[in-house]
Design a protein around this motif. Structure first.
Motif, PDB file in Angstrom:
ATOM      1  N   TYR A 510      95.612  85.837  19.144  1.00 11.13           N
ATOM      2  CA  TYR A 510      94.802  85.119  17.534  1.00 11.13           C
ATOM      3  C   TYR A 510      93.611  84.628  18.962  1.00 11.13           C
ATOM      4  N   ASP A 511      92.521  84.360  17.990  1.00 13.25           N
ATOM      5  CA  ASP A 511      91.249  83.821  18.120  1.00 13.25           C
ATOM      6  C   ASP A 511      91.361  82.724  17.025  1.00 13.25           C
ATOM      7  N   SER A 512      91.612  81.667  18.288  1.00 11.09           N
ATOM      8  CA  SER A 512      91.775  80.238  17.454  1.00 11.09           C
ATOM      9  C   SER A 512      90.585  78.860  17.837  1.00 11.09           C
ATOM     10  N   VAL A 513      89.318  79.363  16.455  1.00 13.36           N
ATOM     11  CA  VAL A 513      88.145  78.363  17.136  1.00 13.36           C
ATOM     12  C   VAL A 513      88.711  76.626  16.425  1.00 13.36           C
ATOM     13  N   LEU A 514      90.398  75.983  15.576  1.00 13.24           N
ATOM     14  CA  LEU A 514      90.270  75.262  14.720  1.00 13.24           C
ATOM     15  C   LEU A 514      91.754  75.516  14.812  1.00 13.24           C
ATOM     16  N   ASN A 515      92.540  74.538  15.767  1.00 12.46           N
ATOM     17  CA  ASN A 515      93.787  73.750  15.382  1.00 12.46           C
ATOM     18  C   ASN A 515      93.762  72.877  14.381  1.00 12.46           C
ATOM     19  N   LEU A 529      89.022  83.103  13.622  1.00 13.03           N
ATOM     20  CA  LEU A 529      87.778  83.149  13.222  1.00 13.03           C
ATOM     21  C   LEU A 529      88.139  85.355  13.009  1.00 13.03           C
ATOM     22  N   PHE A 530      88.518  85.931  13.636  1.00  8.47           N
ATOM     23  CA  PHE A 530      88.453  86.796  13.298  1.00  8.47           C
ATOM     24  C   PHE A 530      89.040  87.949  12.124  1.00  8.47           C
ATOM     25  N   LEU A 532      89.752  85.511   9.932  1.00 11.29           N
ATOM     26  CA  LEU A 532      88.874  85.567   8.764  1.00 11.29           C
ATOM     27  C   LEU A 532      87.772  85.549   7.953  1.00 11.29           C
ATOM     28  N   LEU A 533      86.977  87.039   9.474  1.00 14.48           N
ATOM     29  CA  LEU A 533      86.132  87.404   8.608  1.00 14.48           C
ATOM     30  C   LEU A 533      86.373  89.209   7.952  1.00 14.48           C
ATOM     31  N   MET A 534      87.169  89.116   9.455  1.00 12.76           N
ATOM     32  CA  MET A 534      88.587  90.542   8.805  1.00 12.76           C
ATOM     33  C   MET A 534      88.573  90.593   6.864  1.00 12.76           C
ATOM     34  N   ALA A 535      89.154  89.267   6.685  1.00 15.62           N
ATOM     35  CA  ALA A 535      89.733  88.903   5.203  1.00 15.62           C
ATOM     36  C   ALA A 535      88.428  89.016   4.142  1.00 15.62           C
ATOM     37  N   VAL A 536      87.374  88.495   4.708  1.00  9.13           N
ATOM     38  CA  VAL A 536      86.133  88.266   4.019  1.00  9.13           C
ATOM     39  C   VAL A 536      85.160  89.793   3.907  1.00  9.13           C
ATOM     40  N   SER A 537      85.120  91.193   5.232  1.00  6.94           N
ATOM     41  CA  SER A 537      85.060  91.920   5.232  1.00  6.94           C
ATOM     42  C   SER A 537      85.669  92.808   4.239  1.00  6.94           C
ATOM     43  N   LEU A 538      87.074  92.954   3.840  1.00  9.65           N
ATOM     44  CA  LEU A 538      87.897  93.428   3.009  1.00  9.65           C
ATOM     45  C   LEU A 538      87.769  92.646   1.841  1.00  9.65           C
ATOM     46  N   SER A 579      96.888  89.862  17.048  1.00  4.50           N
ATOM     47  CA  SER A 579      96.043  90.040  17.656  1.00  4.50           C
ATOM     48  C   SER A 579      94.132  89.832  17.307  1.00  4.50           C
ATOM     49  N   SER A 580      93.713  89.720  17.956  1.00  6.87           N
ATOM     50  CA  SER A 580      92.413  88.816  17.518  1.00  6.87           C
ATOM     51  C   SER A 580      91.080  90.801  17.753  1.00  6.87           C
TER      52      SER A 580
END
Length: 648
Positions: A510-515, A529-530, A532-538, A579-580
């Motif tokens: 996973y790609d952690s941009v905020l812990n 973040l990936f 989150l963006l995947m969920a937004v795109s969905l 996996s990111s």
């Protein structure tokens, strides 16, 4: 896309989300029942067969007489040991062990003369994850303090049978030698009696073929041992070690870490399954190899002639211990007085499909070690083996960035299914055009008892318009094996390990941009973040798809919450620790699907489609009904007659 198509897609999506949970639960129940049955059969077999190894003499080895001085006690103990074990084994028992290292280009192997065993393996091309993101420590496949590999057998001493465990003795080691083909050989011997000894010969390769570089041949020779061995039918092997945590996220790595084995002649493998605690299994039949398998690396004991039985177990370490699992394997190999030795091997290396696929036994037989890479079962595994992996391997020869490779893979998938996507959109357009006629049928048959008549009329309308009710969801059904195959491929692909892209430092994790300073149930303690963006795109794709469908199917309003809101939230929670690279793939897939639909929308002329529908309807109204349609209408008439009879 009609109501049935949307419901079908929603059901398939829910099934996809619950696939891992349901599959693991059913597998666990099956394995528990299977283990209980095998344990019962094993107990019956043990009760009905004679003992394979004679009982050892109960006399303790080396007891000092009371009241003796230290020197006298030591001398008495040694005399007792010599009387019991013989001079050779007593000397080996007293010797000081030594450690040394042998290397090739890809790994460094540590040996100990205590037991003549391998106590550590360092992989030179791979580094482990550190909490601060540093990667300056090479991968260690085992903890030297817990690593052990020993043989247990019985030797004769008059009428007594003396147990010998090689871990209790120090071998003599010959200097490292280089063979004619450039391999490095290590020979260690355990003297048992005069001119009788146990010999270990390890061979490390350093060739141009990676599958050989990670292989360590392990030949065991019983030199003049037949006269010293007691009457027994088995020699027991005791193999164990504890593995380190090497990846980001203990739970995710632990989920893929287990103990695997293969039955002779099988192309598939068996595993002990996932567990956060301890698990064990007793196998009473032959196995050709046993693997201590981590997410991306494995230690495999290979027995080409097969072991007779295997008692396997693992226990899970605490998440904060930097360890992962402790593996143990007790195995037996057949022994007769004519046995001169055994040709074993070890594989210490990455779970890389292209390497494992080429590892075979000395006779050239396929070991199927590639099954250690969990690519999925059935059609999902086929998609990965025959489509995804070859494409990845081909693109890697020309493109360094895996982010670009994943982008190209998405484009290829969308290109292949574009004809189906086009037909799907045309089907949805036709559904919009016949909406007034559908509304008329709803008004004509408002009662529930007229459902059969309404359905018959709807089928007739669809036939005249040339509409396939399932046409809207065919692309989704075609994509499902690919989506699930990717779900299995990305977390198991070592090629993505340590591969950065944009803000992600490792596409396999996973790609952690905020812990976060706290942990959210089912979500975790970080923000990917990936994911989150995947969920937004969905969400965007679901909203777009819903708008297209709702325009022709107003009754679909009840599906809005599930389709548009619930599904993206569920995916966000589920994929936050995955996996990111997988989230990135799904993100691109959603974006390209939206773009593809917009392009097709501009290409399709609704008036032209309407004219074609009218022409088709005119032709089919003059045509004769098919036998299937006649039987279907007859069935509907029978159902209506039955309903009228019940009312009377």
């Amino acid at each position: 896309m009609d109501k049935k198509s949307i419901i079908g897609i929603a059901v398939v999506a829910v099934l996809f989300l619950g696939f891992a949970y349901i599959n693991s639960k059913q597998q666990k129940e099956y394995l528990e029942k299977k283990e209980a049955y095998e344990a019962y059969m094993d107990s019956v077999a043990r009760a009905t067969r004679p003992a394979a190894v004679p009982a050892a003499d109960s006399t303790a080895i080396g007891e000092a007489p009371s009241g003796a001085t230290a020197e006298e006690a030591a001398a008495a103990v040694r005399e007792r040991q010599v009387e019991t074990l013989g001079e050779s084994l007593t000397t080996a028992r007293e010797a000081e062990p030594e450690e040394f290292t042998v290397e090739n280009e890809v790994m460094s192997v540590r040996f100990s003369t205590r037991g003549g065993q391998i106590t550590g393996v360092t992989l030179k091309d791979y580094t482990k994850y550190a909490p601060r993101g540093e990667r300056n420590q090479l991968i260690e496949l085992m903890d030297p303090a817990t690593a052990r590999f020993g043989l247990s057998f019985y030797v004769k001493n008059g009428l007594r049978n003396i147990p010998v465990n090689t871990l209790d003795y120090v071998f003599t080691a010959e200097p490292e030698t280089t063979t004619a083909d450039g391999a490095k050989a290590v020979v260690m011997r355990l003297p048992v009696a005069e001119e009788s000894y146990l010999e270990y010969r390890y061979t490390l390769y350093n060739t141009s073929s990676p599958e050989r570089d990670y292989l360590v041949d392990f030949d065991v020779r019983l030199v003049n041992m037949a006269r010293e061995m007691a009457n027994q039918t088995q020699i027991q092997i005791d193999w164990a070690n504890t593995t380190y945590q090497n990846e980001k996220g203990f739970q995710n790595e632990n989920m893929y870490t287990t103990l695997a084995y293969r039955f002779p002649g099988e192309t598939s493998i068996e595993e002990l399954g996932m567990s956060d605690g301890a698990k064990s299994k007793n196998i009473t039949t032959q196995v050709s190899w046993v693997a201590f398998k981590q997410q991306f690396f494995s230690s495999v004991f290979i027995a080409p002639e097969n072991v007779s039985y295997a008692n396997l177990a693992f226990d899970t370490a605490a998440p904060e211990s930097s360890l992962l699992k402790t593996f143990t394997a007790q195995m037996g190999v057949p022994y007769t007085p004519q046995t001169e030795g055994y040709d074993f091997a070890f594989y210490f290396g990455p779970n890389k499909y292209s390497i494992l696929k080429k590892v075979d036994d000395p006779k050239g037989a396929d070991l199927h070690l590639e099954r250690l890479v969990p690519l999925g079962w059935g059609i999902f595994g086929w998609v990965n083996r025959w489509c995804v992996i070859p494409v990845f391997d081909f693109l890697r020869n020309y493109i360094a960035s895996f982010g670009i490779i994943i982008l190209i893979l998405v484009l290829l998938v969308k290109l292949v299914i574009s004809p189906l996507t086009y037909k799907s959109y045309v089907s949805m357009a036709k559904m919009r055009l016949i909406k007034p006629q559908v509304d008329e049928l709803n008004k004509k048959f408002p009662k529930r008892e007229d459902a059969a008549k309404k359905q018959q009329a709807m089928m007739e309308l669809y036939k005249k318009a040339g509409i396939n009710p399932m046409g809207g969801c065919i692309p989704m059904l075609i994509q499902m094996p690919i989506l699930i195959a990717m779900f299995r491929f990305f977390p198991a692909s070592i090629e993505l390990r340590e591969q950065p892209f944009l803000w992600a430092d490792d596409l396999s994790s996973y790609d952690s941009v905020l812990n976060l300073p706290f942990s959210i149930p089912f979500y975790g303690d970080h923000v990917s973040l990936f994911a989150l963006l995947m969920a937004v795109s969905l969400f965007g794709y679901s909203w777009f798809s819903y708008q297209q469908t709702a325009s022709s199917q107003p009754q679909m309003a009840g599906m809005k919450f599930m389709m548009v809101y619930m599904m993206p939230i569920m995916m966000l929670f589920w994929f936050n620790s995955y996996s990111s690279g997988l989230c990135y793939y799904y993100l691109l897939s959603n974006l390209f699907t939206i773009g593809q639909t917009l392009v097709i929308r501009r290409m399709v002329d609704d008036q032209k489609i309407h004219a074609i529908m009218q022409a088709n309807a005119a032709k089919k109204s003059k045509g004769k009904k098919s036998k299937f349609q006649q039987r279907y209408e007859e069935l509907l008439r029978q159902q209506e007659a039955q309903q009228r009879a019940k009312k009377k």
